[in-house]
Write a protein that holds these residues in place. Structure first.
Motif, PDB file in Angstrom:
ATOM      1  N   UNK A 155      -4.117  -9.200   7.509  1.00 20.98           N
ATOM      2  CA  UNK A 155      -3.053  -9.778   7.115  1.00 20.98           C
ATOM      3  C   UNK A 155      -1.855  -9.425   7.980  1.00 20.98           C
ATOM      4  N   UNK A 156      -0.989 -10.442   8.192  1.00 19.17           N
ATOM      5  CA  UNK A 156       0.061 -10.202   8.955  1.00 19.17           C
ATOM      6  C   UNK A 156       1.309 -10.404   8.222  1.00 19.17           C
ATOM      7  N   UNK A 157       2.366  -9.516   8.437  1.00 19.94           N
ATOM      8  CA  UNK A 157       3.469  -9.768   7.696  1.00 19.94           C
ATOM      9  C   UNK A 157       4.646  -9.769   8.839  1.00 19.94           C
ATOM     10  N   UNK A 158       5.239 -11.280   8.746  1.00 24.06           N
ATOM     11  CA  UNK A 158       6.455 -11.332  10.001  1.00 24.06           C
ATOM     12  C   UNK A 158       7.655 -11.837   9.479  1.00 24.06           C
ATOM     13  N   UNK A 159       8.593 -11.090  10.225  1.00 23.90           N
ATOM     14  CA  UNK A 159      10.052 -11.689   9.880  1.00 23.90           C
ATOM     15  C   UNK A 159      11.003 -11.270  10.683  1.00 23.90           C
ATOM     16  N   UNK A 160      12.094 -10.944  10.528  1.00 18.23           N
ATOM     17  CA  UNK A 160      13.221 -10.327  10.884  1.00 18.23           C
ATOM     18  C   UNK A 160      13.325  -8.877  10.961  1.00 18.23           C
ATOM     19  N   UNK A 161      13.463  -8.114  12.070  1.00 21.10           N
ATOM     20  CA  UNK A 161      13.581  -6.663  11.739  1.00 21.10           C
ATOM     21  C   UNK A 161      14.680  -6.038  10.895  1.00 21.10           C
ATOM     22  N   UNK A 162      14.247  -5.101  10.046  1.00 23.99           N
ATOM     23  CA  UNK A 162      14.925  -4.961   8.915  1.00 23.99           C
ATOM     24  C   UNK A 162      14.736  -5.509   7.582  1.00 23.99           C
ATOM     25  N   UNK A 163      13.854  -6.393   7.495  1.00 21.31           N
ATOM     26  CA  UNK A 163      13.395  -6.846   6.200  1.00 21.31           C
ATOM     27  C   UNK A 163      12.407  -6.254   5.327  1.00 21.31           C
ATOM     28  N   UNK A 164      12.146  -5.173   5.975  1.00 23.68           N
ATOM     29  CA  UNK A 164      11.136  -4.149   5.162  1.00 23.68           C
ATOM     30  C   UNK A 164       9.724  -4.531   5.216  1.00 23.68           C
ATOM     31  N   UNK A 165       9.487  -5.528   6.379  1.00 23.94           N
ATOM     32  CA  UNK A 165       7.952  -6.115   6.339  1.00 23.94           C
ATOM     33  C   UNK A 165       7.108  -4.934   6.967  1.00 23.94           C
ATOM     34  N   UNK A 166       7.365  -3.934   7.595  1.00 26.13           N
ATOM     35  CA  UNK A 166       6.645  -2.833   8.116  1.00 26.13           C
ATOM     36  C   UNK A 166       6.253  -1.987   6.797  1.00 26.13           C
ATOM     37  N   UNK A 167       7.184  -1.979   6.156  1.00 26.95           N
ATOM     38  CA  UNK A 167       7.017  -0.959   4.882  1.00 26.95           C
ATOM     39  C   UNK A 167       6.213  -1.775   3.985  1.00 26.95           C
ATOM     40  N   UNK A 168       6.035  -3.125   3.702  1.00 33.14           N
ATOM     41  CA  UNK A 168       5.144  -3.960   3.081  1.00 33.14           C
ATOM     42  C   UNK A 168       3.822  -3.697   3.718  1.00 33.14           C
ATOM     43  N   UNK A 169       3.756  -3.747   4.969  1.00 34.94           N
ATOM     44  CA  UNK A 169       2.164  -3.337   5.639  1.00 34.94           C
ATOM     45  C   UNK A 169       1.666  -2.110   5.100  1.00 34.94           C
ATOM     46  N   UNK A 170       2.610  -0.807   5.311  1.00 29.02           N
ATOM     47  CA  UNK A 170       2.216   0.269   4.970  1.00 29.02           C
ATOM     48  C   UNK A 170       1.682   0.420   3.475  1.00 29.02           C
ATOM     49  N   UNK A 171       2.455   0.042   2.659  1.00 24.89           N
ATOM     50  CA  UNK A 171       2.149  -0.195   1.219  1.00 24.89           C
ATOM     51  C   UNK A 171       0.701  -0.655   0.934  1.00 24.89           C
TER      52      UNK A 171
END
Length: 181
Positions: free
Chosen positions: A7-23
């Motif tokens: 699964x890849x989450x992508x968007x603008x930096x600061x949108x919390x998508x890194x956090x979504x991936x970690x979760x």
């Protein structure tokens, strides 16, 4: 679920998508006892530029921790859709923020559209939970972890004061996506 799911989450930096991936990785590894690997990359701008987070979930040990053929992709902005909505496998899933992405990437995959940012801003009153709305939607569309595991992993990550807001954001994303299927 397949042997290996990417699964890849992508968007603008600061949108919390890194956090979504970690979760998501924590939901898979800690709560469902699967193997999971999470990686991320940012554009040179860090905040505002395109960023992505990739999660690989598998029933067996993961030999290569980077995504190769993506099963599902989220794109929250047009830039991230243009840059990262590639390599999605045939029959895979692409979830787009319907307000932010106006040119749909083309491919032999199923595209879903939800007003993710608007839902967070208008229905929940906090744009900061857009990543949790998106995570709920991605889990609903992929079934890569159970609804319950996803919610538990979200709630384990947020301060006590924001548990109700994040629970509502996750549930709203999940329900909106289920309505599309």
């Amino acid at each position: 679920m397949a042997e290996r799911y990417e699964i890849r989450f992508s968007g603008a930096g600061g949108q919390g998508l890194i956090t979504a991936g970690i979760i998501l990785a924590e939901a898979a590894a800690i709560l469902e006892k699967k193997h999971a690997a999470q990686s991320q990359s940012y554009g040179p701008e860090a905040r505002g530029g395109a960023s992505k987070s990739e999660v690989i979930i598998s029933d067996s040990p993961i030999d290569y921790p980077k995504a190769t053929i993506v099963d599902a992709c989220l794109a929250m902005t047009q830039e991230s859709a243009d840059k990262y909505a590639n390599g999605i496998k045939e029959g895979g899933v692409l979830l787009l923020d319907s307000d932010m992405v106006t040119r749909d990437p083309k491919g032999n995959f199923k595209t879903y559209k939800l007003p993710i940012m608007r839902t967070a801003r208008v229905d929940l009153g906090r744009e900061i939970v857009a990543n949790v709305v998106a995570l709920g939607a991605m889990i609903a569309l992929t079934n890569v972890v159970s609804r319950e595991s996803g919610e538990k992993a979200v709630l384990a990550k947020v301060p006590e004061a924001f548990v109700a807001l994040n629970k509502k954001a996750y549930s709203l994303g999940f329900e909106m996506a289920k309505a599309l299927i």
